[in-house]
Design a protein around this motif. Sequence first.
Motif, PDB file in Angstrom:
ATOM      1  N   ALA A 170      48.650  97.062  63.061  1.00  0.00           N
ATOM      2  CA  ALA A 170      48.299  98.085  62.066  1.00  0.00           C
ATOM      3  C   ALA A 170      47.043  97.666  61.314  1.00  0.00           C
ATOM      4  N   ASN A 171      46.922  96.360  61.037  1.00  0.00           N
ATOM      5  CA  ASN A 171      45.740  95.862  60.329  1.00  0.00           C
ATOM      6  C   ASN A 171      44.463  96.141  61.118  1.00  0.00           C
ATOM      7  N   VAL A 172      44.534  95.973  62.458  1.00  0.00           N
ATOM      8  CA  VAL A 172      43.373  96.252  63.300  1.00  0.00           C
ATOM      9  C   VAL A 172      42.974  97.720  63.171  1.00  0.00           C
ATOM     10  N   THR A 173      43.958  98.595  63.258  1.00  0.00           N
ATOM     11  CA  THR A 173      43.688 100.032  63.215  1.00  0.00           C
ATOM     12  C   THR A 173      43.041 100.433  61.904  1.00  0.00           C
ATOM     13  N   ILE A 174      43.597  99.928  60.794  1.00  0.00           N
ATOM     14  CA  ILE A 174      43.044 100.252  59.477  1.00  0.00           C
ATOM     15  C   ILE A 174      41.647  99.655  59.326  1.00  0.00           C
ATOM     16  N   ALA A 175      41.496  98.385  59.742  1.00  0.00           N
ATOM     17  CA  ALA A 175      40.193  97.728  59.621  1.00  0.00           C
ATOM     18  C   ALA A 175      39.121  98.470  60.419  1.00  0.00           C
ATOM     19  N   GLN A 176      39.473  98.918  61.623  1.00  0.00           N
ATOM     20  CA  GLN A 176      38.509  99.664  62.435  1.00  0.00           C
ATOM     21  C   GLN A 176      38.115 100.982  61.769  1.00  0.00           C
TER      22      GLN A 176
END
Length: 386
Positions: free
Chosen positions: A246-252
């Motif tokens: 989820a962190n990757v998705t938000i960061a992207q």
Amino acid sequence: MNELKYCKRCLYPSTKPDLWFKNGICGACHAFERRLTYDWENGPSVLRQIISENKINPKYDCIVPVSGGKDSTYQAWKLLKEGYNPLCVTAPTDQLTPLGRQNIENLKKIGCDYVEISVNQSVRQKINRYGFFNVGDIQWPEHLLIYTIPVHAAVLFKIPIIVWGECPQREYGAGKPEDASLKYFDRRVLEEYGSLNGLRVSDLLMIDGVDEKDLYFYEYPSSDLVEEIGVKGLYLDNYFPWNGIANVTIAQSVGFKTYDKPILGTIANYENLDNYVHGIHDYLKYLKFGFSRATDVACNLIRRNLLSRTDAIELVKQNDGVFPAYYMDKTLQEILSIYNISIDEFLAQCDEYTNYDLFVQDSCGELVLRPDGSPTLNGDFNSINF
């Protein structure tokens, strides 16, 4: 011969430092299971109270240690979303990649003030070399500075609260069972779990050309200074659910960039993008303990039901511990040359740190190598009889 035994649920082996097991299940899986019953609803209000009660600096609410990675980008975004004004602080990696720099610059675009504290690179390279030859950790300076520099910044700017991301003792099971419930990061946690490998800062004075004045940021600030402002290191995953994917998705969504190719030695293209030295570190980890970055990523995916254990085994067999002939766009020789380490010296030192009992040997006691040149792991991922 050391018999590798594995967690029944994930793929963490019994050789993982500081990992504990109960009923054949590793500490990381036990900790994740307990988090399913956390009172997440009250987490934000508890964090708000702690930050409010400890605010000294009139402008900033807290410090966020950042690398520009997916998790630190998420941390900064989350705190901004909750209405805080964080000061982002970073200690640049040993050999910062262009993509790492790009993601650091992106942090400044999402609404944060940012401070970067760099140490003398000539001295740091000497310490990198010393760490590699003496404790098998070429990233030793980074592993220390990422913890000490944010505390120095807290003292300097009088911002008592430091908000880290996940608690490693919880997310990776690295520590005593009781430390899976850690609320605060402090000097004790740094000294016990900060990847110091038995090397003290004072030991660095043995390196030719390194003086006491060069080691200011490597030392944890004095207890008097830390206690004067009441420095408290919090873990964000005590107050909000933590999920790397989820962190990757938000960061992207806020500008974070991943790598455009598979990264050697892992099964992800979204982490460890900021340092050319990661591949060397991960390979030494494989030689010492029989597992590496691909296992870490796979285990996190297994716990979150994003990857089956069976499929994870195949991915780890293909990718874990691959010889680091290159990392991203640099060859091994280019990376080592910064520290005046030759390929022959690297190979000799790798052999010095290899735990032969973990790998297949021929009748003459020589390691049986895989096509990429790395040793073949000895054992079965289904050896779970504790």
